[in-house]
Design a protein around this motif. Structure first.
Motif, PDB file in Angstrom:
ATOM      1  N   ILE A  75       1.045  -1.240  -0.049  1.00 16.77           N
ATOM      2  CA  ILE A  75       0.011   0.198  -0.245  1.00 16.77           C
ATOM      3  C   ILE A  75       0.850   1.130  -0.018  1.00 16.77           C
ATOM      4  N   ASP A 133       0.599   4.369  -0.964  1.00 15.35           N
ATOM      5  CA  ASP A 133      -0.639   5.503   0.051  1.00 15.35           C
ATOM      6  C   ASP A 133      -2.154   5.155  -0.065  1.00 15.35           C
ATOM      7  N   GLN A 134      -3.192   5.895   0.021  1.00 17.65           N
ATOM      8  CA  GLN A 134      -4.457   5.624   0.042  1.00 17.65           C
ATOM      9  C   GLN A 134      -5.228   5.378  -1.193  1.00 17.65           C
ATOM     10  N   GLU A 135      -4.626   6.147  -2.098  1.00 17.12           N
ATOM     11  CA  GLU A 135      -4.780   5.380  -3.700  1.00 17.12           C
ATOM     12  C   GLU A 135      -3.908   4.904  -4.312  1.00 17.12           C
ATOM     13  N   TYR A 183      -2.180   0.840  -5.053  1.00 12.79           N
ATOM     14  CA  TYR A 183      -1.726  -0.277  -4.451  1.00 12.79           C
ATOM     15  C   TYR A 183      -0.909  -0.812  -5.226  1.00 12.79           C
ATOM     16  N   ASN A 243     -12.887   3.765   0.718  1.00  8.88           N
ATOM     17  CA  ASN A 243     -12.688   4.227   2.020  1.00  8.88           C
ATOM     18  C   ASN A 243     -13.244   5.708   1.669  1.00  8.88           C
ATOM     19  N   VAL A 284     -11.372   9.013  -0.490  1.00  9.07           N
ATOM     20  CA  VAL A 284     -10.852   8.810  -2.180  1.00  9.07           C
ATOM     21  C   VAL A 284     -12.481   8.189  -2.678  1.00  9.07           C
ATOM     22  N   VAL A 325      -9.019   4.446  -6.708  1.00 12.75           N
ATOM     23  CA  VAL A 325      -7.835   3.339  -6.327  1.00 12.75           C
ATOM     24  C   VAL A 325      -7.305   3.040  -7.490  1.00 12.75           C
TER      25      VAL A 325
END
Length: 169
Positions: free
Chosen positions: A116, A118-120, A122, A156, A159, A162
């Motif tokens: 991961i 960051d939050q956006e 993968y 999430n 966000v 992704v």
């Protein structure tokens, strides 16, 4: 389509025909020399020329055996890598489309690590080598062309989408 892309990226690991051919040729040579050796040694009366031939054949057989073992040692790591690649291909091919959710057991069969960023963002890592992966290797491999990459709606809060990519190591 995914299996074909996977094959293209791991072709070098799968392609060990040259070593297989060398082993096969060396094995045939070895068998031939052993057959000659046993033919000569079966004779009850051995003259000096036959004894010299036996000694020469013994030397050749020993050298060929050493070469065979050396090449076999080179091929062995590739064969274990090949078995991992075949397991991954089988798992990918067994995915039934369309799918709403990828079952966790399939995720574990295919992917070695999920990073991961960051939050956006993968990154899904397919380890086709069976070797342990350190952070530096992962960083370097993440910069290489991915097997697949896309984006999807996020679940999430805060966000919207992704971005994900699949990397083969």
């Amino acid at each position: 389509m995914l299996v074909a892309k996977f094959d293209k990226q791991v072709h070098k690991r799968l392609y060990n025909k040259a070593l297989e051919r060398k082993l096969n040729n060396l094995g045939n040579d070895l068998r031939s020399y052993k057959d000659q050796y046993f033919k000569v040694i079966k004779n009850t009366e051995l003259d000096p020329a036959a004894i010299a031939l036996i000694n020469e054949l013994e030397d050749i057989i020993i050298k060929k055996n050493i070469d065979y073992v050396r090449i076999e040692d080179q091929a062995l790591p590739q064969q274990t890598s090949t078995s991992r690649v075949k397991e991954i291909k089988k798992a990918i091919a067994s995915i039934e489309l369309p799918m709403a959710v990828l079952p966790i057991h399939k995720v574990k069969q295919i992917f070695d690590k999920i990073v991961i960023v960051d939050q956006e963002n993968y990154v899904f890592i397919i380890n086709s080598t069976n070797k342990s992966l350190d952070k530096e290797t992962l960083k370097k491999e993440a910069e290489i062309n991915p097997l697949l990459e896309s984006r999807c709606k996020a679940k999430n809060k805060g966000v919207e989408f992704v971005n994900w990519k699949i990397i083969v190591v």
